[in-house]
Design an enzyme around this catalytic site. Structure first.
Site: not given
Ligand code: 9MG
Length: 272
Positions: A219, A253
């Site tokens: 990010k 994630r």
């Molecule tokens: C779909 N999505 C994109 N970034 C995310 C994040 O930081 N957390 C979660 N739960 N979903 C995300």
């Protein structure tokens, strides 16, 4: 109930691989938008050690346009079905639409990952009747405009209160406390400073006593510090993931599963 969530053994941290089936996703450029490519990518992430695969058919990157229900169903459900038939990993559906939640769980998804924390019409009820686990994420604003002027008086307290309120709403709806995850939503209506304040104080969210899912992979909070393009943010992402693990994250994630699994192993060795 279509599914009985039973998989949330988070005694050790887990890795969730991101599978975007959109043509406009911010990090992988939508390169996995065909069925075969999606299967290939999912299989690779599972071989690399992903415990969860998060399937998303609507981009949530800043500025992204919304997609119709039909298009989202068309993009995601065949993929969820095929992954469920072929692999043992838990499939997560990244959606805020009640109908997608229900269809995805019928097709084999075990986790609903909702960046809107089940606030859209029918979502709370759909999540409840589906029987799947839920991840409640904090976002200020909407994806299209959320990065324009994020404002908080105290970001950590505000995110924490929001997550507490949404978890309470889930429990009142009948969702089992043990299948609720929380997520501060890095990059979702937050400045660089807000993101790092949250990362620094992640213990405060851990105190809410719901397992934390954390998504910082590639990010801009990584890229802006390093001044690096999306494709060159691996080491920064692993550094951030390691900090999150040390502060109690239970699911990461990520795009880069193999490298993140290594980081999990190193951090886990501390408590072994
Ligand atoms: C779909 N999505 C994109 N970034 C995310 C994040 O930081 N957390 C979660 N739960 N979903 C995300």
């Amino acid at each position: 109930m279509y599914f009985k969530a039973k998989f949330l053994d988070l005694t050790s941290p887990k890795v969730m691989g991101i599978l975007n089936v959109t043509p406009d996703s911010f990090s992988d450029g939508g390169q996995f938008n065909s069925f075969d490519n999606a299967m290939y990518q999912a299989e690779k992430m599972i071989q690399d050690g992903a415990d969860f695969i998060d399937v998303g058919g609507e981009s949530t990157r800043p500025g992204a346009a919304a997609v119709s229900l039909d298009l989202e169903l068309e993009r995601t459900i065949p993929i969820v079905e095929a992954l469920h038939q072929r692999f043992d990993s838990v499939i997560s559906i990244d959606t805020n639409k009640a109908a997608v939640m229900l269809e995805a769980v019928k097709a084999g998804a075990g986790l609903i990952n909702d960046v809107c924390a089940l606030q859209e019409e029918g979502a709370l009820h759909a999540a409840y009747i589906s029987g799947a686990a839920v991840c409640l994420m904090h976002m200020q604003g909407q994806p299209r405009t959320m990065q324009q002027t994020p404002q908080y008086s105290d970001v950590v307290t505000e995110v924490s209160s929001f997550l507490q309120v949404r978890a309470k709403a889930c429990i009142e709806q009948g969702i089992d406390k043990d299948i609720i995850l929380i997520d501060p939503g890095f990059g979702f209506g937050k400045t660089l400073q807000h993101n790092y304040q949250l990362l620094d104080k992640l213990e405060q969210l851990q105190a809410l006593a719901f397992p934390m899912l954390i998504g910082m992979s590639r990010k801009s909070m990584i890229g802006d510090i390093l001044n690096k393009a999306v494709e060159d943010r691996l080491s920064g992402s692993i550094a951030a993931a390691t900090i999150a693990l040390l502060k109690g994250a239970r699911i990461l994630r990520v795009h880069d599963v193999k490298e993140t699994v290594d980081a999990v192993k190193i951090v886990s060795a501390l408590s072994a």
